[in-house]
Design an enzyme around this catalytic site. Structure first.
Site, PDB file in Angstrom:
ATOM      1  N   HIS A  40       0.828  -1.202   0.000  1.00 28.05           N
ATOM      2  CA  HIS A  40       0.000   0.000   0.000  1.00 28.05           C
ATOM      3  C   HIS A  40       0.868   1.261   0.000  1.00 28.05           C
ATOM      4  O   HIS A  40       1.613   1.502   0.953  1.00 28.05           O
ATOM      5  CB  HIS A  40      -0.880  -0.052   1.255  1.00 28.05           C
ATOM      6  CG  HIS A  40      -1.832   1.075   1.391  1.00 28.05           C
ATOM      7  ND1 HIS A  40      -1.756   1.986   2.418  1.00 28.05           N
ATOM      8  CD2 HIS A  40      -2.904   1.439   0.651  1.00 28.05           C
ATOM      9  CE1 HIS A  40      -2.740   2.855   2.307  1.00 28.05           C
ATOM     10  NE2 HIS A  40      -3.453   2.546   1.242  1.00 28.05           N
ATOM     11  N   HIS A  83      -1.102  10.379  -2.901  1.00 30.35           N
ATOM     12  CA  HIS A  83      -2.421  10.029  -2.387  1.00 30.35           C
ATOM     13  C   HIS A  83      -3.375  11.219  -2.345  1.00 30.35           C
ATOM     14  O   HIS A  83      -4.535  11.117  -2.719  1.00 30.35           O
ATOM     15  CB  HIS A  83      -2.290   9.434  -0.977  1.00 30.35           C
ATOM     16  CG  HIS A  83      -3.603   9.062  -0.373  1.00 30.35           C
ATOM     17  ND1 HIS A  83      -4.368   9.959   0.346  1.00 30.35           N
ATOM     18  CD2 HIS A  83      -4.306   7.907  -0.386  1.00 30.35           C
ATOM     19  CE1 HIS A  83      -5.482   9.364   0.751  1.00 30.35           C
ATOM     20  NE2 HIS A  83      -5.468   8.113   0.323  1.00 30.35           N
TER      21      HIS A  83
HETATM   22  O1  G3P Z   1      -6.576   1.592  -2.814  1.00 34.71           O
HETATM   23  C1  G3P Z   1      -6.861   0.900  -1.662  1.00 34.71           C
HETATM   24  C2  G3P Z   1      -6.701   1.857  -0.555  1.00 34.71           C
HETATM   25  O2  G3P Z   1      -5.461   2.451  -0.771  1.00 34.71           O
HETATM   26  C3  G3P Z   1      -7.779   2.907  -0.596  1.00 34.71           C
HETATM   27  O3  G3P Z   1      -7.553   3.855   0.337  1.00 34.71           O
HETATM   28  O4  G3P Z   1      -7.144   6.180   0.818  1.00 34.71           O
HETATM   29  O5  G3P Z   1      -5.290   4.548   1.014  1.00 34.71           O
HETATM   30  O6  G3P Z   1      -6.120   5.211  -1.218  1.00 34.71           O
HETATM   31  P1  G3P Z   1      -6.463   5.005   0.226  1.00 34.71           P
HETATM   32 CA    CA Z   2      -5.073   3.708  -2.775  1.00 33.28          CA
END
Ligand code: G3P
Ligand code: CA
Length: 292
Positions: A40, A83
């Site tokens: 992530h 992000h």
């Molecule tokens: O893409 C999966 C997860 O990353 C979604 O949440 O806010 O971390 O992009 P975010």
């Molecule tokens: Ca994401």
């Protein structure tokens, strides 16, 4: 089930000696029998999120199955790995990405805030880290990695999906020569996913879901999702035994985010997920090893 062994706990480990890039086996990434580790924002528990260092750590050292990349688009139409819609949280700058040129964003330091906030994992080399473009990430890893790419705020960035597809195409990451599942495109925006589908129906899509939407899941909604996507990516907080069973009965992949703590990892495995987004690839690998 999981096939990789030898995952290591990273605490205190120097991130040096990156080896050659190697993607996870290509033939079963989208299988219901596979449990995928999705890094992530890169290995963002150990390195500044969405920097090349975080991707290198995730791909070369921790051997994640996928590196996750969130996309924003600059004023001059370049896709960058970030992000937020503003540069404020992750860099030393301020302002909206859509109002800044790539040249301006390239001046920013995307690593020092991480160092200040994470003394255990801070590294001198992170200071001054650049915000990478999607192009740069794909140049770096090429076909040696698998990419799980999110169109962020697509309503703010007209043309984002076309630009993404062009960039993937120029790297041979879409089309016939591409191995199945090497690139997955994810979004909270169904409209964005539908746009991608129109541009290229062969690109596998994943519908992201907030916890509340997952908790309200119905078979009808899953049928709709299945008409354009191969899976769902819900907040892990919204995953229950009942809705996990429904998702799996539809033959959809189930990739909850962002699963960072061991008890949550175990709970997700108990519910039969086919992968998780995690900031701690090595931690999930350890849990998987002990789980099997
Ligand atoms: O893409 C999966 C997860 O990353 C979604 O949440 O806010 O971390 O992009 P975010
Ligand atoms: Ca994401």
């Amino acid at each position: 089930m999981k096939r990789k062994i030898g995952a290591m706990l990273l605490t205190g480990l120097a991130v040096t000696g990156a080896g050659s890039a190697s993607a996870a086996p290509a033939n079963d990434l989208l299988s219901q029998d596979r449990i995928l580790t999705i890094a992530h924002r890169g290995a963002s528990g150990y390195a500044p999120e969405h920097t090349m260092a975080a991707y290198e750590l995730a791909q070369l050292k921790l051997k994640a199955d996928y590196i996750e990349i969130d996309l924003q688009m600059t004023k001059d139409g370049e896709l960058i790995a970030m992000h937020d819609e503003t540069v404020d949280r992750t860099t030393n700058g301020t302002g909206e990405v859509k109002s800044m040129t790539l040249a301006e964003i390239k001046q920013l330091d995307a690593g020092s805030d991480f160092n200040a906030a994470n003394p255990t994992y801070a590294k001198a080399e992170y200071a001054g880290a650049e915000v990478p473009t999607l192009e740069e990430v794909l140049d770096r890893f090429g076909k040696g990695a698998n990419y799980y790419i999110e169109t962020k705020s697509p309503e703010v960035y007209p043309g984002m999906e076309e630009k993404l597809h062009e960039t993937l195409k120029s790297h041979g990451l879409v089309g016939k020569r591409n191995h199945e599942g090497q690139v997955l495109v994810q979004s909270f925006s169904e409209a964005s996913l539908q746009k991608m589908r129109k541009i290229d129906p062969e690109v596998p899509l994943v519908q992201l879901l907030e916890a509340k939407d997952m908790l309200l899941m119905t078979n009808e909604r899953l049928d709709e999702i299945k008409s354009y996507a191969i899976g769902v990516g819900p907040s892990f907080k919204g995953v229950t035994a009942e809705n996990a069973r429904m998702v799996k009965e539809k033959g959809l992949l189930l990739h909850p985010y962002t699963v960072n703590e061991e008890p949550d990892m175990r709970r997700m495995l108990d519910l039969g997920v086919t992968g998780v987004f995690t900031n701690y690839v090595d931690r999930f690998e350890q849990v998987l090893k002990s789980y099997n």
